[in-house]
Scaffold this active site. Structure first.
Site, mmCIF file in Angstrom:
data_model
loop_
_atom_site.group_PDB
_atom_site.id
_atom_site.type_symbol
_atom_site.label_atom_id
_atom_site.label_comp_id
_atom_site.label_asym_id
_atom_site.label_seq_id
_atom_site.Cartn_x
_atom_site.Cartn_y
_atom_site.Cartn_z
ATOM 1 C CE LYS A 92 -21.878 -36.554 -1.134
ATOM 2 N NZ LYS A 92 -20.516 -37.766 -1.375
ATOM 3 C CG ASP A 93 -22.463 -33.299 -4.685
ATOM 4 O OD1 ASP A 93 -22.271 -33.297 -3.749
ATOM 5 O OD2 ASP A 93 -22.115 -33.899 -5.604
ATOM 6 N NE ARG A 143 -18.792 -35.503 5.955
ATOM 7 C CZ ARG A 143 -18.727 -36.463 5.637
ATOM 8 N NH1 ARG A 143 -19.130 -37.196 7.046
ATOM 9 N NH2 ARG A 143 -19.160 -37.227 4.225
ATOM 10 N NE ARG A 144 -16.186 -38.940 3.672
ATOM 11 C CZ ARG A 144 -16.542 -38.817 2.904
ATOM 12 N NH1 ARG A 144 -15.582 -38.529 1.649
ATOM 13 N NH2 ARG A 144 -17.716 -39.401 2.142
ATOM 14 N NE ARG A 161 -8.550 -30.355 -3.374
ATOM 15 C CZ ARG A 161 -9.465 -30.982 -2.732
ATOM 16 N NH1 ARG A 161 -10.732 -31.076 -3.030
ATOM 17 N NH2 ARG A 161 -9.961 -29.953 -1.740
ATOM 18 N NE ARG A 167 -12.191 -38.677 -4.436
ATOM 19 C CZ ARG A 167 -12.976 -37.657 -3.770
ATOM 20 N NH1 ARG A 167 -13.234 -37.923 -2.647
ATOM 21 N NH2 ARG A 167 -13.569 -36.313 -4.062
ATOM 22 C CB CYS A 255 -18.453 -28.039 0.551
ATOM 23 S SG CYS A 255 -19.772 -28.976 -0.293
#
Length: 326
Positions: A92-93, A143-144, A161, A167, A255
């Protein structure tokens, strides 16, 4: 005795002649775990090769960069300079258009693509739906936040972050967040499944393109390494991720915009053999039927076209502007 000594000397000499494959990774616990898992598989497949893992450390602190993509660029520079032969990334990166000279030579079998909720200790046993009014949920993903704000309007969403360790520490030690949202696959790889309080299914929150899969980036012209890592391709994961990446590329998302997906495989027959590339959405997979790859790409493009015709471009433009303003 002398015979044993000769055998040992021969073994040592043969060992010293073994080809060394240099694998690049960044110096974080999760990145190292992901890289180690790929290298362990390659060692099993190629016992006659040696694998050397090289950590890449950025001089600039991540908090001062603002873009994890810089880690990807640094590792690509190491590939370009021939310091490493392959690099393991969270798929996904990786952008849907790679710089010239690079390709994704393998996409490993996908783990859970879903997002997971980790709750503050005082809210263990809750769900997002049962959290108190105005509870703050941490996520760095637009997105979330975009999906969950609509589904759970009684909650507030705030950026958080740092890597997984950071986190979780912020969640546990500060009283700021009632819960945070993380990728389930990352938590699984770290061995922190016990922290998962809720898995978010597609009707609640669709996941990011390529989430849960690992990609192996190599030099596009390095045929030996392409052949070496190509055996790691998982056909189902590959086709799903081609469709997802084609969808994202056609939408011109990234992103910074809330593009989410949910894919599933249906049975299909693709009898044609592998053909020469070109790459599809940055991926080279000569050992997977070409017709199946093209069908997956076409599916992603068709869905993106449908959404663009329904006004998705305007929504994405506004999302980019809002993101840039912050």
């Amino acid at each position: 005795m002398s015979g044993n000594g000769d055998e040992a000397a021969t073994a040592e000499e043969n060992s010293s002649k073994m080809r060394v494959i240099r694998v690049g990774t960044r110096k974080s616990q999760l990145a190292r775990i992901q890289t180690d898992s790929v290298v362990a598989t390659l060692k099993t497949l190629y016992p006659g090769l040696q694998f050397e893992i090289r950590d890449k450390i950025l001089d600039t602190a991540l908090s001062k960069i603002g873009e994890k993509s810089l880690f990807t660029k640094e590792l690509e520079h190491a590939l370009e300079r021939n310091e490493v032969d392959l690099v393991v990334h969270s798929l996904k990166d990786l952008p849907t258009v790679l710089p010239p000279g690079f390709t994704i030579g393998a996409i490993c079998k996908r783990e859970s693509p879903y997002d997971a909720v980790v709750f503050h200790p005082k809210f263990v046993g809750k769900t997002l739906e049962t959290l108190p009014e105005k509870s703050v949920v941490g996520t760095s993903s637009l997105r979330r936040a975009a999906q969950l704000q609509r589904k759970f309007p009684h909650l507030e969403f705030k950026s958080i972050r740092g890597n997984l360790n950071t986190r979780l520490r912020k969640l546990d030690e500060l009283q700021e967040f009632s819960a945070i949202i993380l990728a389930a696959a990352g938590l699984q790889r770290m061995g922190w499944q016990n922290r998962v309080g809720q898995i978010l299914h597609p009707e609640e929150c669709m996941y990011a393109v390529g989430q849960g899969a690992l990609g192996v980036e190599v030099r596009a012209k390095d045929q030996d390494i392409l052949d070496l890592v190509g055996v790691l391709h998982d056909p189902e994961t590959l086709l799903r991720c081609i469709a997802e990446r084609a969808f994202l590329r056609h939408l011109e998302g990234g992103c910074s915009v809330p593009v989410a997906v949910h894919t599933a495989m249906k049975d299909g027959q693709h009898e044609d053999g592998p053909e020469d590339d070109p790459q599809l959405v940055g991926i080279t997979a000569r050992n997977i039927p070409r017709r199946a790859q093209l069908a997956a790409e076409s599916l992603g493009i068709s869905l993106a076209t449908l959404l663009l015709n329904k006004g998705a471009k305007n929504i994405l433009d506004v999302a980019r502007q809002l993101n840039d303003a912050h």
